[in-house]
Design an enzyme around this catalytic site. Sequence first.
Site, PDB file in Angstrom:
ATOM      1  N   SER A 178       0.808  -1.140   0.067  1.00 33.70           N
ATOM      2  CA  SER A 178      -0.059   0.040  -0.014  1.00 33.70           C
ATOM      3  C   SER A 178       0.946   1.230   0.036  1.00 33.70           C
ATOM      4  CB  SER A 178      -0.750  -0.124   1.069  1.00 33.70           C
ATOM      5  OG  SER A 178      -0.344  -0.456   2.293  1.00 33.70           O
ATOM      6  N   HIS A 206      -5.404  -3.335  -3.038  1.00 34.66           N
ATOM      7  CA  HIS A 206      -5.068  -2.263  -3.799  1.00 34.66           C
ATOM      8  C   HIS A 206      -5.135  -3.028  -5.300  1.00 34.66           C
ATOM      9  CE1 HIS A 206      -4.408   0.856  -1.144  1.00 34.66           C
ATOM     10  NE2 HIS A 206      -3.537   0.226  -0.389  1.00 34.66           N
ATOM     11  N   LYS A 237     -11.853   0.138  -1.997  1.00 32.98           N
ATOM     12  CA  LYS A 237     -11.054   0.863  -2.720  1.00 32.98           C
ATOM     13  C   LYS A 237     -11.319   0.925  -4.314  1.00 32.98           C
ATOM     14  CE  LYS A 237      -7.380   0.584   0.912  1.00 32.98           C
ATOM     15  NZ  LYS A 237      -6.635  -0.462   1.585  1.00 32.98           N
TER      16      LYS A 237
HETATM   17  C1  LIG Z   1      -6.881  -0.726   3.105  1.00 33.40           C
HETATM   18  C2  LIG Z   1      -6.132  -1.665   3.121  1.00 33.40           C
HETATM   19  C3  LIG Z   1      -6.693  -2.636   4.213  1.00 33.40           C
HETATM   20  C4  LIG Z   1      -7.729  -2.150   5.016  1.00 33.40           C
HETATM   21  O1  LIG Z   1      -9.179  -2.117   4.412  1.00 33.40           O
HETATM   22  P1  LIG Z   1     -10.367  -1.181   4.875  1.00 33.40           P
HETATM   23  O2  LIG Z   1     -11.522  -1.826   4.060  1.00 33.40           O
HETATM   24  O3  LIG Z   1      -9.875   0.236   4.621  1.00 33.40           O
HETATM   25  O4  LIG Z   1     -10.265  -1.622   6.206  1.00 33.40           O
HETATM   26  C5  LIG Z   1      -6.098  -3.760   4.414  1.00 33.40           C
HETATM   27  N1  LIG Z   1      -4.929  -4.198   3.786  1.00 33.40           N
HETATM   28  C6  LIG Z   1      -4.338  -3.456   2.839  1.00 33.40           C
HETATM   29  C7  LIG Z   1      -3.097  -3.834   2.139  1.00 33.40           C
HETATM   30  C8  LIG Z   1      -5.055  -2.313   2.667  1.00 33.40           C
HETATM   31  O5  LIG Z   1      -4.563  -1.569   1.811  1.00 33.40           O
END
Ligand SMILES: *Cc1c(COP(=O)(O)O)cnc(C)c1O
Length: 390
Positions: A178, A206, A237
Amino acid sequence: MSWKSQLDDLEATGLRRTLRSLSGAQGPYVKLDGRPVLLLCSNNYLGLATHPLVIEALCRATVRYGAGSGGSRLISGSMDSHHQLEERLAAFKGTQRALLFNSGYAANCGILQGLFGEGDVIFSDALNHASIIDGCRLSRAATRIYPHGDVQALEVLLKAEAPRRRGRWLIVTDGVFSMDGDLAPLPQLVELKERFDCLLMVDDAHGTGVLGRGGRGSGEHLDCLEHIDLHMGTLGKALGVTGAYLAGSTDTVELLINRARSFVFSTSLPPGVAAAAEAALEIVTAGEGEALRRRLQYNRQSLTAVLNAGGVAVPAAPTPIVPIAVGAPQPTMEASRRLLEQGYFIQGIRPPTVPAGSCRLRATIMANHEPQDLEAAGRAVLKTLAGVAE
Ligand SMILES: *Cc1c(COP(=O)(O)O)cnc(C)c1O
């Protein structure tokens, strides 16, 4: 130490965080303090948060099923729209079943805690998301951290652990990291997992919707989707809504329904959210999704070409995340602040999100950005970085 002095410490070291308030939708431009700014830190990569069909699905299901689900999945909160979305997600990832969670954070905690325990060993990439780290802790399995993306080092760890082997072994990794936007070496991890008889879990928060011909994520992009045992992905996302899922075997899903505390003890997603995510998934897998992914790649190039030409090297990766290295927290946040003044909203990232000394501006690209806006943003970044370095 008092809470006030803890806050003062954060302030003094440039690490204090505060909230902003945006008005308006997550489009390419967003209103911040009443002023439109180019949004370069949203995870709404394909623009689906504002897609008419996604919004319509949310509204329709909300009118029909109500605003909230009324309970946890195991009591009264398991509705048609949840089951329907789970079937779609399983088909999307090519697994027997899928299970919804309320967020990616809740999913990683619940999956790792629910499926692994004492006697098991979890091998985890050093740059994995915080929710994986917390899930490892909750699981009580032994955790072995391997240096980021380093398959040789992982192999050494696996060999060292072998004589003591008792329980289940898991290799867990982000598909797309991320903070750096780079990809996990999935084919090599598959080779290791087969050789050492481990399971492989990929957190594709992502990658889902963004990578692969059909938007199935990093596994599809790297041609090893069917070798992943536990597919975790998020709906908040690229899919533009909120929530997350595990896709895997019937047994893993059934066990998680019984054991994953973040699943069992929490009100389920609103039905409208599930319906909206299903509509988003439909777009992602259709021709429109392919077109949006092409647009996203083109847009990434528009920004990175300007940065690279200006002597600010950014890593090449087919992801929407563009890390721009700065170093210390103060100049990073100062650059972010100055860019915002010029109308470019790019988040500065500091510890504990990234290791000390690797603070950065982290730009994220959306398919609905205009290429010329991204080029202008790139030029503004170059100028601003030169300014804070003086
Ligand atoms: C954003 C993210 C999460 C968390 O997801 P949410 O739905 O925002 O709680 C978990 N793992 C990774 C790699 C992320 O980028």
